[in-house]
Design a protein around this motif. Sequence first.
Motif, PDB file in Angstrom:
ATOM      1  N   GLU B  74       0.833  -1.200   0.000  1.00  0.00           N
ATOM      2  CA  GLU B  74       0.000   0.000   0.000  1.00  0.00           C
ATOM      3  C   GLU B  74       0.872   1.256   0.000  1.00  0.00           C
ATOM      4  O   GLU B  74       0.551   2.255  -0.647  1.00  0.00           O
ATOM      5  CB  GLU B  74      -0.922  -0.014   1.221  1.00  0.00           C
ATOM      6  N   GLU B  75       1.999   1.182   0.708  1.00  0.00           N
ATOM      7  CA  GLU B  75       2.903   2.339   0.779  1.00  0.00           C
ATOM      8  C   GLU B  75       3.450   2.672  -0.611  1.00  0.00           C
ATOM      9  O   GLU B  75       3.539   3.847  -0.982  1.00  0.00           O
ATOM     10  CB  GLU B  75       4.054   2.053   1.747  1.00  0.00           C
ATOM     11  N   TYR B  77       2.007   2.038  -3.471  1.00  0.00           N
ATOM     12  CA  TYR B  77       0.893   2.625  -4.229  1.00  0.00           C
ATOM     13  C   TYR B  77       0.681   4.086  -3.850  1.00  0.00           C
ATOM     14  O   TYR B  77       0.531   4.955  -4.715  1.00  0.00           O
ATOM     15  CB  TYR B  77      -0.392   1.816  -3.981  1.00  0.00           C
ATOM     16  N   GLN B  78       0.678   4.348  -2.549  1.00  0.00           N
ATOM     17  CA  GLN B  78       0.438   5.725  -2.081  1.00  0.00           C
ATOM     18  C   GLN B  78       1.543   6.656  -2.566  1.00  0.00           C
ATOM     19  O   GLN B  78       1.277   7.790  -2.985  1.00  0.00           O
ATOM     20  CB  GLN B  78       0.358   5.770  -0.551  1.00  0.00           C
ATOM     21  N   THR B  81       1.100   7.371  -6.412  1.00  0.00           N
ATOM     22  CA  THR B  81      -0.026   8.230  -6.782  1.00  0.00           C
ATOM     23  C   THR B  81       0.105   9.624  -6.176  1.00  0.00           C
ATOM     24  O   THR B  81      -0.630  10.533  -6.569  1.00  0.00           O
ATOM     25  CB  THR B  81      -1.369   7.598  -6.364  1.00  0.00           C
ATOM     26  N   ALA B  82       1.032   9.803  -5.252  1.00  0.00           N
ATOM     27  CA  ALA B  82       1.267  11.143  -4.693  1.00  0.00           C
ATOM     28  C   ALA B  82       2.073  12.003  -5.667  1.00  0.00           C
ATOM     29  O   ALA B  82       2.175  13.219  -5.489  1.00  0.00           O
ATOM     30  CB  ALA B  82       2.005  11.032  -3.360  1.00  0.00           C
TER      31      ALA B  82
END
Lengths: 117, 117
Positions: B74-75, B77-78, B81-82
């Motif tokens: 998840e990290e 992905y985050q 997308t940031a």
Amino acid sequence: MTNDSQATTASGPPVTFINVFEIDESEIDGFITGWEKRVQLMAGKPGFIDSRLHRARSADSRFQLVNVSHWESEEAYQAATADPAFSSRTQAARDDAKGTVAPNPALYDVAVAVTAP
Amino acid sequence: MTNDSQATTASGPPVTFINVFEIDESEIDGFITGWEKRVQLMAGKPGFIDSRLHRARSADSRFQLVNVSHWESEEAYQAATADPAFSSRTQAARDDAKGTVAPNPALYDVAVAVTAP
């Protein structure tokens, strides 16, 4: 597990079945247990490749469960789901859930596929 | 292409990103073209595994497009997308579509996985 690695049947190209569920949070655990049993009926059918039931990490997500399954062809999928044993179990699951589960099933082609370089 | 074959990062287990789109039929072709460009921004990011944009076979299906992407965590992905370049392109795509595309993005775990015996 990609479709590409599977021989296609004579009846058509591989297909992805996706079912997007709207479901009350209180119903999720019970639904997953029931789904795990129902998917075994599918797993032995001709043309079945694989299936994953996804559960949202956040309770705020609109669609808490999403099933993504791969079949060798649409014909194989249709034949498998026409089995009365499958439809009766699916109906039983709907009855158990008392209308708090709204499925949105559909068949898909892969329009774009990208893999990490 | 299964998550199982990928080394997980130290920051967390693999995650599946699913985006379910409600979209006018007339917008679909243009949206796919734009998506194909945007996904290239993701494909080179650390932790990206793969992504597939699925298109419904029937025009009657409620959700005409479904994106399923796999990330190592998840990290990852985050972080990807940031990236401002990604958000500005995503915003531009929304503006182009004039409100006829409703995305429903969320992160998922695999609750059940079954493969043909």
